[in-house]
Design an enzyme around this catalytic site. Structure first.
Site, PDB file in Angstrom:
ATOM      1  N   ARG A 167     -15.566   2.227   2.387  1.00  0.00           N
ATOM      2  CA  ARG A 167     -16.748   2.127   2.895  1.00  0.00           C
ATOM      3  C   ARG A 167     -18.538   2.052   2.744  1.00  0.00           C
ATOM      4  NH1 ARG A 167     -15.503   2.410   8.338  1.00  0.00           N
ATOM      5  NH2 ARG A 167     -16.707   4.261   9.054  1.00  0.00           N
ATOM      6  N   PRO A 191       2.899  13.955  -3.644  1.00  0.00           N
ATOM      7  CA  PRO A 191       2.649  14.646  -2.847  1.00  0.00           C
ATOM      8  C   PRO A 191       2.063  15.813  -3.916  1.00  0.00           C
ATOM      9  CG  PRO A 191       5.014  13.778  -2.531  1.00  0.00           C
ATOM     10  CD  PRO A 191       4.177  13.176  -4.076  1.00  0.00           C
ATOM     11  N   GLU A 209      12.061   9.566  -5.312  1.00  0.00           N
ATOM     12  CA  GLU A 209      11.792  10.935  -4.700  1.00  0.00           C
ATOM     13  C   GLU A 209      10.119  11.642  -6.151  1.00  0.00           C
ATOM     14  OE1 GLU A 209      13.143  13.831  -3.383  1.00  0.00           O
ATOM     15  OE2 GLU A 209      14.145  11.416  -3.047  1.00  0.00           O
ATOM     16  N   ASP A 250     -21.393   8.370   9.698  1.00  0.00           N
ATOM     17  CA  ASP A 250     -20.264   8.543   9.720  1.00  0.00           C
ATOM     18  C   ASP A 250     -20.407   9.747  10.095  1.00  0.00           C
ATOM     19  OD1 ASP A 250     -19.188   6.142   9.352  1.00  0.00           O
ATOM     20  OD2 ASP A 250     -17.724   7.543   8.003  1.00  0.00           O
TER      21      ASP A 250
END
Ligand code: 9D3
Length: 274
Positions: free
Chosen positions: A173, A107, A135, A188
């Protein structure tokens, strides 16, 4: 010569590997989701991309194979220990080549743009992704053994594995040959910088609603202009920031102006009936 029992899928592809991914994860079986299904599954079976997992548990020197411990300073949860992660990462690097780029998924990482993902596929350098759990990861391992930290965005998921799979899919992709000829990644939505126009398919009548007549008119130029108008209009309504740093050509600004006029016309029509 022995009969070729391979599927057409395997017969049709060149044997060269274009992109290799190395994953350091406590849950290697999760990666079946990308290696067995869909566009990425086919790319793996045909050898256009490769995925190898290393489990830190296999590099633990602890009798019970533990890879986590309590955080110094106290607090909730457990922290992934540096030594087994370092051994797994070094093994991955030795296998994939010293030029591999290594990243930790956490994160605290930075978000990647479509442009960066395309660049990663273009350079085709091996990519090692370390998946965080619990964590977090001992900071000293991050400092010494990974080049950078990546995140998917400001929301919480339970570990790095799903993030790694999202990135494998998004990068794969852009590896040449992974998408069919008919549908290239350059088509796209984000390649044009606009959101997609709406899509319709059979049946022609559904829940009392038809299909925009232009789409069944057979007029390809009119269809192209309608789709571009919808893409511009929806981007302007839903994601105005995507249009902010961008200059529209005369066709585009005319189409967007028409979209806005039609919006006003429709809302007037709605109110006059009530
Ligand atoms: C930031 C929240 N942390 C403090 C309360 C706890 C925490 C939550 C989730 C610690 C680690 C995790 C596991 N998440 C990832 O490994 C992760 C992640 C994410 O949660 N969001 C977006 N991208 C990513 S990439 C890896």
């Amino acid at each position: 010569m022995a009969p070729d029992t391979r599927s057409a899928e395997l017969n049709a592809v060149p044997p060269t590997v274009s992109m290799r991914f190395g994953i350091v994860t406590l849950f290697p079986q999760m990666f079946g989701a990308v290696s067995e299904y869909g566009v990425t599954g086919r790319a793996m079976r045909t050898g256009l991309i490769e995925l190898h997992c290393w489990n830190p548990r296999d590099y633990s020197t602890d009798a019970s194979r533990r890879v986590d411990d309590r955080p110094y300073g106290g607090g909730p949860g457990m922290v992934l220990q540096a030594p087994p992660l370092a051994e797994a990462l070094r093994t991955a690097r030795a296998s994939l080549g010293g030029d591999a780029h290594s990243v930790a998924l956490s994160p605290q990482g930075r978000c990647l743009s479509q442009r960066e993902l395309i660049e990663i596929a273009r350079t085709a350098k091996p990519l090692i992704m370390l998946c965080g759990r619990y964590e977090g990861i001992d900071e000293r391992l991050l400092r010494d053994e990974v080049d950078e930290e990546w995140s998917l965005g400001d929301f919480v998921i339970s570990g790095g594995e799903l993030a790694a799979m999202v990135l494998i899919d998004a990068i794969a992709r852009h590896v040449p040959g992974v998408l069919g000829d008919a549908r290239s990644a350059s088509e796209d939505s984000f390649a044009s910088g606009l959101l997609d126009a709406p899509h319709y398919t059979r049946p022609e009548q559904y829940a009392g609603q038809g299909v925009p007549p232009v789409l069944i008119s057979g007029n390809h130029q009119a269809v192209r202009r309608w789709r571009l108008k919808q893409a511009l209009g929806r981007t302007w309504q839903r994601r105005p920031e995507l249009l902010a740093g961008r200059t529209l050509d005369s066709e585009q600004s005319q189409l967007l102006a028409e979209y806005r006029e039609e919006l006003v016309a429709h809302s007037v029509a709605e109110h006059s009936t009530s």
